[in-house]
Write an enzyme that holds these catalytic residues in place. Structure first.
Site, PDB file in Angstrom:
ATOM      1  N   GLN A 104      40.894  12.435  79.242  1.00  0.00           N
ATOM      2  CA  GLN A 104      41.765  11.997  78.139  1.00  0.00           C
ATOM      3  C   GLN A 104      40.951  11.646  76.889  1.00  0.00           C
ATOM      4  O   GLN A 104      41.403  10.878  76.048  1.00  0.00           O
ATOM      5  CB  GLN A 104      42.611  10.810  78.577  1.00  0.00           C
ATOM      6  CG  GLN A 104      43.586  11.161  79.694  1.00  0.00           C
ATOM      7  CD  GLN A 104      44.504  10.013  80.044  1.00  0.00           C
ATOM      8  OE1 GLN A 104      45.299   9.569  79.237  1.00  0.00           O
ATOM      9  NE2 GLN A 104      44.392   9.518  81.262  1.00  0.00           N
ATOM     10  N   LYS A 147      45.436   1.727  85.531  1.00  0.00           N
ATOM     11  CA  LYS A 147      44.169   1.143  85.055  1.00  0.00           C
ATOM     12  C   LYS A 147      44.393  -0.175  84.326  1.00  0.00           C
ATOM     13  O   LYS A 147      43.568  -1.081  84.422  1.00  0.00           O
ATOM     14  CB  LYS A 147      43.414   2.127  84.163  1.00  0.00           C
ATOM     15  CG  LYS A 147      44.038   2.395  82.812  1.00  0.00           C
ATOM     16  CD  LYS A 147      43.198   3.350  81.990  1.00  0.00           C
ATOM     17  CE  LYS A 147      43.861   3.718  80.697  1.00  0.00           C
ATOM     18  NZ  LYS A 147      44.057   2.606  79.779  1.00  0.00           N
ATOM     19  N   THR A 148      45.522  -0.303  83.608  1.00  0.00           N
ATOM     20  CA  THR A 148      45.796  -1.561  82.893  1.00  0.00           C
ATOM     21  C   THR A 148      45.951  -2.702  83.890  1.00  0.00           C
ATOM     22  O   THR A 148      45.480  -3.817  83.665  1.00  0.00           O
ATOM     23  CB  THR A 148      47.069  -1.425  82.021  1.00  0.00           C
ATOM     24  OG1 THR A 148      46.918  -0.291  81.177  1.00  0.00           O
ATOM     25  CG2 THR A 148      47.294  -2.659  81.177  1.00  0.00           C
ATOM     26  N   ARG A 162      52.177  12.507  79.896  1.00  0.00           N
ATOM     27  CA  ARG A 162      53.058  11.441  79.372  1.00  0.00           C
ATOM     28  C   ARG A 162      54.410  11.488  80.076  1.00  0.00           C
ATOM     29  O   ARG A 162      55.157  10.525  80.040  1.00  0.00           O
ATOM     30  CB  ARG A 162      53.316  11.607  77.862  1.00  0.00           C
ATOM     31  CG  ARG A 162      52.124  11.540  76.927  1.00  0.00           C
ATOM     32  CD  ARG A 162      51.228  10.365  77.163  1.00  0.00           C
ATOM     33  NE  ARG A 162      50.138  10.712  78.051  1.00  0.00           N
ATOM     34  CZ  ARG A 162      49.426   9.846  78.754  1.00  0.00           C
ATOM     35  NH1 ARG A 162      49.708   8.557  78.699  1.00  0.00           N
ATOM     36  NH2 ARG A 162      48.435  10.230  79.533  1.00  0.00           N
ATOM     37  N   ASP A 189      38.336  -1.017  77.765  1.00  0.00           N
ATOM     38  CA  ASP A 189      39.357  -0.030  78.119  1.00  0.00           C
ATOM     39  C   ASP A 189      39.127   1.236  77.290  1.00  0.00           C
ATOM     40  O   ASP A 189      38.535   1.174  76.207  1.00  0.00           O
ATOM     41  CB  ASP A 189      40.736  -0.627  77.821  1.00  0.00           C
ATOM     42  CG  ASP A 189      41.868   0.193  78.423  1.00  0.00           C
ATOM     43  OD1 ASP A 189      41.585   1.102  79.230  1.00  0.00           O
ATOM     44  OD2 ASP A 189      43.039  -0.085  78.095  1.00  0.00           O
ATOM     45  N   GLU A 190      39.602   2.383  77.775  1.00  0.00           N
ATOM     46  CA  GLU A 190      39.511   3.668  77.047  1.00  0.00           C
ATOM     47  C   GLU A 190      38.080   3.931  76.571  1.00  0.00           C
ATOM     48  O   GLU A 190      37.845   4.302  75.420  1.00  0.00           O
ATOM     49  CB  GLU A 190      40.465   3.666  75.837  1.00  0.00           C
ATOM     50  CG  GLU A 190      41.894   3.304  76.145  1.00  0.00           C
ATOM     51  CD  GLU A 190      42.678   4.404  76.828  1.00  0.00           C
ATOM     52  OE1 GLU A 190      42.062   5.414  77.223  1.00  0.00           O
ATOM     53  OE2 GLU A 190      43.897   4.254  76.990  1.00  0.00           O
TER      54      GLU A 190
END
Length: 773
Positions: free
Chosen positions: A256, A33-34, A614, A225-226
């Site tokens: 998340q 996504k980044t 992670r 973002d997020e």
């Protein structure tokens, strides 16, 4: 098509190429996504969108810096400099500085951290004569923080009977008075706390339509973002700014969303399509990070949640090893297993310490892990412990710097006015505080006008107070034409702070001086870094804002090879080849305090999903049979989250049936102990016991524990043979070449050109240099 677009898969390319209109990108863990956000910004700029018109809101300042660096490599650094990119708090602090006068604040307002805010509240609770066991300042701070994030101002609080009744029921009927006094104290000190940065931005955009229009026209393209972690206050700001052009792109993953305790509202992402017309939805479902076993195990758990956006995360990576599940007797055994496993994996697979992370639900669980890692001599770093910037000696220096920028900052003034000691005692401070509250002026202003007010303070003390304010004013003059490093260096020397620390010759005292030196190094690095930015000058105000808005992860030093220990909340956005998730027991994870409703339990499940995803290559899950909780040994049962993973992805080290230790050797080989011979081993009366020759390891420990005399550096402190031209290595700055040596004895310095750290002048007795040649 531009080169960089070829690096994207079809699912990633689609949202990058949509130029206008509202859009949501549901991005599974490890799905890139980044990269999508970064390339979308680069694409907009390539299509003629002015970077000044793009606003990008990220989760950490570190993420913003990395994105800006990647964008620079595509479109060039001169254009990338003009992007508005950073966290909600850093971007809105910038806007508030420009518009502060409209809200009655100075543009150089201080940003109070949690410690500062709690200190103000502690003083208010004491002055109001309230029971500190009922009005616990940390609880009061949390309550006020939740008010602000829900846009409940002091006025709104007193108009809301339900809130007042709830506080009365919890035996805190004066909560509203504390809130009101706290807000007034912050305003008088020219200070905003973290929550104010959002609350005041909302106030600015709602009370001043011309300001809203100005920023709507400026930010024609907004990327968030997020998005699943935004709270109500952040949501309203984004809605207001994007309302005119509706060119908004939000990226996130409902699976998340783990910050409900901070006010994050998962409905912001779930209801995005209702908030805007003709929303385009994109899904990034291919995980590039983890093995098939990890991805499918995580999917099998998160599928149990009922509140979610549909997506199927998959990966083309190898199957990889199964997830290891191990049951231990207690937390000590758990720590030893984790440390041994890390040691074995390092040896077997030639891994670095930095390839391993230990994740836990609560900070208290780190102790057993630390003990075990120390015994194995494995270096580690704890995230979320005491931040470098919260250490006393660092806070002292920063308080001087804050006072220079904003003399109204009463928390900073109270901290340093008598440190180092100047003979200004508590009685004098009480009189000054009362006068400041009475005249509704800052303490600094009261001191400036002390001759005009009869405070019954003797002439000698008045002179000391005036000397202090004159010193601060002289630093202010310096700050008007010098950069942050030059001012900070002068403060450290001229206030007597460093000399005060030098009086303490213990290892702790020396460590404090090293910390101050490290702070000055950090400020110099900051000043150097600001040269790359279009609208920055490396001033003291810029540095203080950067520190105030820094998150724990922004302080990461990636070149340090250490095992990472952190809570799962802090691990969000990170990845490690090997991940150990410890303490997987009912009432611990999921937390006993988060199982009262389905939504709470689903958040805990999302937290476990974050922890598991992670891991890149291998994940370990551990739990114990009994654990000390609140001083009592309690029996523990395995977490439901282990059972929710399909068995095909798990490898149980201990069989699931009852555990029983099976000895590896026959006990009969030891025979019986002949107790009659035990007496013969006792030394005869008057005979000294045989001398114990300490091992090399014991000698090392003794050297570490023995207090060193700060005035006489040891051989290890100053490399005697250091000469110009030699190659050296520094733990922080890396490898470098010694250019010159100057000074003698304690004051011996070396000028070194480091490959990554640049030119540095280091005091040799503190430098910890390793000579390479």
């Amino acid at each position: 098509m531009e080169n960089y677009l070829a690096e994207l898969n079809d699912a990633q390319r689609a949202p990058v190429l949509q130029k206008d209109g509202p859009m949501i990108v549901i991005a599974g863990a490890g799905s890139g996504k980044t990269r999508v956000l970064t390339y979308r910004i680069a694409y907009l700029m390539s299509k003629g969108v002015d970077p000044f018109n793009i606003l990008s809101l990220t989760f950490t300042n570190k993420a913003a810096r990395e994105m800006k660096h990647r964008i620079s490599s595509i479109v060039g650094s001169s254009e990338a400099k003009n992007l508005w990119m950073g966290t909600f708090h850093s971007i809105f602090a910038k806007i508030l500085r420009m518009e502060a006068d409209k809200l009655g604040y100075p543009s150089n307002f201080t940003i109070y951290d949690t410690q500062d805010s709690q200190s103000v509240l502690r003083a208010i609770i004491k002055e109001m004569g309230l029971d500190k066991d009922v009005y616990k300042y940390k609880q009061v701070y949390s309550r006020i923080s939740s008010f602000k994030n829900s846009l409940i101002t002091v006025k709104a609080y007193f108009q809301n009977g339900e809130l007042q009744e709830a506080d009365a029921m919890s035996k805190k009927p004066r909560m509203g008075e504390i809130y009101k006094e706290y807000v007034e104290r912050c305003f008088k000190a020219g200070a905003m706390d973290f929550d104010d940065l959002l609350l005041k931005t909302n106030e600015l955009l709602n009370r001043f339509p011309d300001v809203l229009q100005k920023y709507q026209n400026r930010f024609r393209y907004i990327l968030v973002d997020e998005y699943q972690d935004t709270n109500h206050s952040q949501y309203l700001i984004v809605r207001a700014l994007s309302d005119k052009f509706q060119n908004i792109c939000v990226v996130g993953d409902d699976a998340q969303s783990i910050y409900a305790f901070r006010g994050a509202n998962i409905n912001n992402i779930l209801n995005f399509q209702r908030d805007y017309d003709n929303v385009e939805m994109y899904r990034l479902e291919q995980n590039y990070r983890s093995t098939k076993n990890i991805v499918q195990a995580a999917n099998s758990v998160i599928d149990k949640n009922k509140t979610k956006l549909e997506k199927v995360v998959w990966t083309a990576n190898d199957d990889g090893p199964k997830i290891v599940v191990n049951r231990l007797i207690n937390d000590g055994e758990e720590g030893r297993f984790v440390a041994s496993s890390i040691f074995e994996n390092k040896m077997e697979h030639q891994m670095k310490n930095g390839d391993f992370a230990i994740l836990y639900r609560t900070n208290a669980q780190s102790r057993a892990m630390e003990d075990a890692l120390r015994k194995k001599d494995i270096p580690y770093r704890i995230y979320g412990g005491l931040s470098f910037y919260q250490r006393k000696e660092i806070k002292d220096v920063l308080s001087y710097l804050r006072l220079i920028v904003n003399p109204k900052d009463e928390e900073a003034l109270k901290r340093v006015i008598n440190f180092p000691a100047r003979g200004i005692g508590a009685t004098t401070m009480d009189k000054l505080t009362l006068a400041a509250n009475h005249y509704k002026r800052s303490i600094f202003e009261v001191i400036e006008n002390i001759e005009k007010i009869d405070l019954k303070i003797n002439k000698g003390t008045q002179t000391k107070l005036k000397n202090f304010t004159n010193m601060i004013k002289s630093f202010q003059i310096m700050a008007s034409n010098k950069n942050a490093f030059e001012v900070a260096e002068a403060v450290a020397k001229k206030t007597g702070l460093v000399q005060e620390l030098k009086k303490d010759g213990t290892p702790e005292g020396i460590a404090r001086i090293e910390n101050v030196e490290e702070l000055l190094n950090g400020i110099q690095d900051f000043v150097d870094g600001q040269q790359e930015l279009a609208d920055a000058d490396g001033s003291l105000g810029e540095f203080l804002e950067d520190v105030a808005l820094m998150t724990d992860l922004d302080q990461e030093t990636p070149d340090e090879d250490r095992v990472a220990l952190m809570t799962i909340h802090l691990a969000k956005g990170l990845e490690f080849p090997y991940v150990y998730i410890v303490g997987l027991e009912e009432d611990l994870f999921p937390s006993g305090m988060s199982m009262n409703t389905r939504s709470e339990l689903e958040e805990e499940r999302r937290l476990f999903y974050v922890a598991l995803t992670r891991a890149e290559k291998q994940a370990y899950l551990t739990y114990v049979q009994s654990r000390f909780r609140w001083g009592k040994l309690i029996d523990a049962e395995p977490s439901r989250f282990i059972e929710e993973i399909d068995d095909e992805y798990l490898d149980y080290m201990v069989p699931q049936d009852d555990y029983k230790y099976k000895p590896l050797i026959d006990r009969d080989i030891f025979g019986e102990v002949d107790k009659s011979k035990l007496r013969q081993n006792k030394p005869k009366k008057g005979t000294p016991p045989p001398a114990h020759k300490p091992t090399e390891d014991e000698l090392r420990k003794l050297r570490r524990l023995r207090p060193a005399d700060a005035s006489t550096p040891t051989k290890a402190d100053i490399p005697v043979q250091l000469e110009a031209g030699q190659l050296v290595e520094h733990m922080r700055f890396g490898k470098g070449k010694v250019l010159s040596i100057e000074g003698v004895g304690q004051d011996k310095k070396a000028e070194i050109d480091f490959e990554t750290g640049g030119m540095k002048k280091l005091l040799l007795r503190f430098a910890k240099l390793k000579i390479l040649s």
